[in-house]
Design a protein around this motif. Structure first.
Motif, PDB file in Angstrom:
ATOM      1  N   VAL A  55     -16.524  -2.892   4.225  1.00  0.00           N
ATOM      2  CA  VAL A  55     -15.331  -3.786   4.049  1.00  0.00           C
ATOM      3  C   VAL A  55     -14.862  -3.378   2.635  1.00  0.00           C
ATOM      4  O   VAL A  55     -13.596  -3.439   2.308  1.00  0.00           O
ATOM      5  CB  VAL A  55     -16.146  -5.333   3.577  1.00  0.00           C
ATOM      6  N   GLU A  56     -15.640  -3.022   1.661  1.00  0.00           N
ATOM      7  CA  GLU A  56     -15.092  -2.502   0.489  1.00  0.00           C
ATOM      8  C   GLU A  56     -14.154  -1.404   0.486  1.00  0.00           C
ATOM      9  O   GLU A  56     -13.119  -1.275  -0.065  1.00  0.00           O
ATOM     10  CB  GLU A  56     -16.260  -2.347  -0.679  1.00  0.00           C
ATOM     11  N   GLU A  57     -14.753  -0.533   1.287  1.00  0.00           N
ATOM     12  CA  GLU A  57     -13.857   0.671   1.726  1.00  0.00           C
ATOM     13  C   GLU A  57     -12.547   0.335   2.177  1.00  0.00           C
ATOM     14  O   GLU A  57     -11.507   0.984   1.733  1.00  0.00           O
ATOM     15  CB  GLU A  57     -14.672   1.798   2.429  1.00  0.00           C
ATOM     16  N   ALA A  58     -12.765  -0.414   3.271  1.00  0.00           N
ATOM     17  CA  ALA A  58     -11.357  -0.996   3.865  1.00  0.00           C
ATOM     18  C   ALA A  58     -10.484  -1.523   2.864  1.00  0.00           C
ATOM     19  O   ALA A  58      -9.077  -1.345   2.912  1.00  0.00           O
ATOM     20  CB  ALA A  58     -11.809  -1.808   5.055  1.00  0.00           C
ATOM     21  N   LEU A  59     -10.952  -2.280   1.930  1.00  0.00           N
ATOM     22  CA  LEU A  59      -9.998  -3.198   1.000  1.00  0.00           C
ATOM     23  C   LEU A  59      -9.727  -2.163  -0.046  1.00  0.00           C
ATOM     24  O   LEU A  59      -8.372  -2.335  -0.263  1.00  0.00           O
ATOM     25  CB  LEU A  59     -10.893  -4.190   0.091  1.00  0.00           C
ATOM     26  N   LEU A  60     -10.296  -1.136  -0.446  1.00  0.00           N
ATOM     27  CA  LEU A  60      -9.692  -0.116  -1.395  1.00  0.00           C
ATOM     28  C   LEU A  60      -8.665   0.620  -0.670  1.00  0.00           C
ATOM     29  O   LEU A  60      -7.516   0.897  -1.271  1.00  0.00           O
ATOM     30  CB  LEU A  60     -10.882   0.621  -1.894  1.00  0.00           C
ATOM     31  N   THR A  61      -8.829   0.963   0.558  1.00  0.00           N
ATOM     32  CA  THR A  61      -7.661   1.577   1.296  1.00  0.00           C
ATOM     33  C   THR A  61      -6.291   0.913   1.391  1.00  0.00           C
ATOM     34  O   THR A  61      -5.424   1.213   1.047  1.00  0.00           O
ATOM     35  CB  THR A  61      -8.284   2.097   2.684  1.00  0.00           C
ATOM     36  N   TRP A  62      -6.572  -0.379   1.553  1.00  0.00           N
ATOM     37  CA  TRP A  62      -5.633  -1.080   1.779  1.00  0.00           C
ATOM     38  C   TRP A  62      -4.820  -1.347   0.325  1.00  0.00           C
ATOM     39  O   TRP A  62      -3.635  -1.459   0.160  1.00  0.00           O
ATOM     40  CB  TRP A  62      -6.070  -2.819   2.371  1.00  0.00           C
ATOM     41  N   GLN A  63      -5.487  -1.724  -0.652  1.00  0.00           N
ATOM     42  CA  GLN A  63      -4.868  -1.822  -1.906  1.00  0.00           C
ATOM     43  C   GLN A  63      -4.254  -0.582  -2.475  1.00  0.00           C
ATOM     44  O   GLN A  63      -3.066  -0.620  -3.152  1.00  0.00           O
ATOM     45  CB  GLN A  63      -6.181  -2.077  -3.115  1.00  0.00           C
ATOM     46  N   LYS A  64      -4.909   0.650  -2.070  1.00  0.00           N
ATOM     47  CA  LYS A  64      -4.202   1.919  -2.622  1.00  0.00           C
ATOM     48  C   LYS A  64      -2.889   1.977  -1.843  1.00  0.00           C
ATOM     49  O   LYS A  64      -2.007   2.786  -2.224  1.00  0.00           O
ATOM     50  CB  LYS A  64      -5.147   3.258  -2.311  1.00  0.00           C
ATOM     51  N   ALA A  65      -2.936   1.548  -0.606  1.00  0.00           N
ATOM     52  CA  ALA A  65      -1.554   1.525   0.051  1.00  0.00           C
ATOM     53  C   ALA A  65      -0.511   0.455  -0.394  1.00  0.00           C
ATOM     54  O   ALA A  65       0.527   0.445   0.211  1.00  0.00           O
ATOM     55  CB  ALA A  65      -1.644   1.333   1.694  1.00  0.00           C
ATOM     56  N   GLY A  66      -0.802  -0.195  -1.401  1.00  0.00           N
ATOM     57  CA  GLY A  66       0.119  -1.149  -1.946  1.00  0.00           C
ATOM     58  C   GLY A  66      -0.223  -2.539  -1.387  1.00  0.00           C
ATOM     59  O   GLY A  66       0.738  -3.659  -1.591  1.00  0.00           O
ATOM     60  N   SER A  67      -1.234  -3.053  -0.836  1.00  0.00           N
ATOM     61  CA  SER A  67      -1.687  -4.257  -0.207  1.00  0.00           C
ATOM     62  C   SER A  67      -0.642  -4.784   0.590  1.00  0.00           C
ATOM     63  O   SER A  67      -0.128  -5.995   0.449  1.00  0.00           O
ATOM     64  CB  SER A  67      -1.886  -5.073  -1.257  1.00  0.00           C
ATOM     65  N   PRO A  68      -0.272  -4.023   1.756  1.00  0.00           N
ATOM     66  CA  PRO A  68       1.153  -4.415   2.688  1.00  0.00           C
ATOM     67  C   PRO A  68       0.616  -5.625   3.549  1.00  0.00           C
ATOM     68  O   PRO A  68      -0.482  -5.775   3.773  1.00  0.00           O
ATOM     69  CB  PRO A  68       1.151  -3.297   3.325  1.00  0.00           C
ATOM     70  N   HIS A  69       1.621  -6.514   3.804  1.00  0.00           N
ATOM     71  CA  HIS A  69       1.626  -7.519   5.153  1.00  0.00           C
ATOM     72  C   HIS A  69       0.724  -6.976   5.993  1.00  0.00           C
ATOM     73  O   HIS A  69       1.185  -5.748   6.489  1.00  0.00           O
ATOM     74  CB  HIS A  69       2.840  -8.187   4.864  1.00  0.00           C
ATOM     75  N   GLN A  70       0.473  -7.819   7.020  1.00  0.00           N
ATOM     76  CA  GLN A  70       0.014  -7.234   8.251  1.00  0.00           C
ATOM     77  C   GLN A  70       0.970  -6.842   9.140  1.00  0.00           C
ATOM     78  O   GLN A  70       0.812  -5.801   9.950  1.00  0.00           O
ATOM     79  CB  GLN A  70      -0.473  -8.614   9.166  1.00  0.00           C
ATOM     80  N   SER A  71       2.308  -6.898   8.881  1.00  0.00           N
ATOM     81  CA  SER A  71       3.514  -6.219   9.554  1.00  0.00           C
ATOM     82  C   SER A  71       3.512  -4.720   9.301  1.00  0.00           C
ATOM     83  O   SER A  71       4.092  -3.939   9.868  1.00  0.00           O
ATOM     84  CB  SER A  71       4.854  -6.770   9.218  1.00  0.00           C
ATOM     85  N   GLY A  72       2.706  -4.354   8.233  1.00  0.00           N
ATOM     86  CA  GLY A  72       2.521  -2.787   7.817  1.00  0.00           C
ATOM     87  C   GLY A  72       1.616  -2.020   8.666  1.00  0.00           C
ATOM     88  O   GLY A  72       1.337  -0.822   8.483  1.00  0.00           O
ATOM     89  N   PHE A  73       0.858  -2.833   9.518  1.00  0.00           N
ATOM     90  CA  PHE A  73      -0.188  -2.492  10.511  1.00  0.00           C
ATOM     91  C   PHE A  73       0.566  -2.192  11.844  1.00  0.00           C
ATOM     92  O   PHE A  73       1.304  -2.749  12.259  1.00  0.00           O
ATOM     93  CB  PHE A  73      -1.493  -3.204  10.616  1.00  0.00           C
ATOM     94  N   GLY A  74      -0.099  -1.077  12.600  1.00  0.00           N
ATOM     95  CA  GLY A  74       0.267  -0.807  14.095  1.00  0.00           C
ATOM     96  C   GLY A  74      -0.926  -0.600  14.832  1.00  0.00           C
ATOM     97  O   GLY A  74      -2.151  -0.800  14.383  1.00  0.00           O
ATOM     98  N   LEU A  75      -0.848  -0.673  16.170  1.00  0.00           N
ATOM     99  CA  LEU A  75      -2.027  -0.487  17.192  1.00  0.00           C
ATOM    100  C   LEU A  75      -1.695   0.374  18.135  1.00  0.00           C
ATOM    101  O   LEU A  75      -0.555   0.444  18.804  1.00  0.00           O
ATOM    102  CB  LEU A  75      -2.108  -1.857  17.576  1.00  0.00           C
ATOM    103  N   THR A  76      -2.580   1.312  18.386  1.00  0.00           N
ATOM    104  CA  THR A  76      -2.548   2.325  19.416  1.00  0.00           C
ATOM    105  C   THR A  76      -3.715   2.138  20.291  1.00  0.00           C
ATOM    106  O   THR A  76      -4.735   2.061  20.001  1.00  0.00           O
ATOM    107  CB  THR A  76      -2.585   3.700  18.889  1.00  0.00           C
TER     108      THR A  76
END
Length: 98
Positions: A55-76
């Motif tokens: 969880v901490e690793e994912a949060l740090l990755t998200w914060q490093k990317a500028g804490s984008p809204h869920q619309s900044g994610f995609g799905l494959t």
């Protein structure tokens, strides 16, 4: 919670006013938090997967990317797997159970 669920998609969260519990019944992994009397939180982790570390690793990755809204994610989605990615398909990603 969005990032926590991406990081630990098979874990079931539970919380109260003073604690959070993540439990992955498939692996027996568990993470419990408790307020630390000195301030902050203490985390206890058990099992083969360190859920809170994920969880901490994912949060740090998200914060490093500028804490984008869920619309900044995609799905494959393919026959072999499902993957949520951040920014673009070559960016950070998290596999979901298929």
């Amino acid at each position: 919670m969005w990032m926590a669920q991406l990081a630990t998609p098979q874990a079931q969260p539970s919380w109260s006013e003073e604690s959070i519990l993540l439990l992955d019944v498939g692996t027996g992994s568990r993470a419990d938090t408790a307020p630390d009397p000195a301030g902050g939180w203490t985390v206890y982790q058990h099992g083969p997967i360190k859920l809170w570390d994920e969880v901490e690793e994912a949060l740090l990755t998200w914060q490093k990317a500028g804490s984008p809204h869920q619309s900044g994610f995609g799905l494959t989605v393919t026959r072999e797997r499902q993957r949520v990615w951040l920014g673009d398909p070559a960016g950070p990603s998290w596999n979901l159970p298929a």
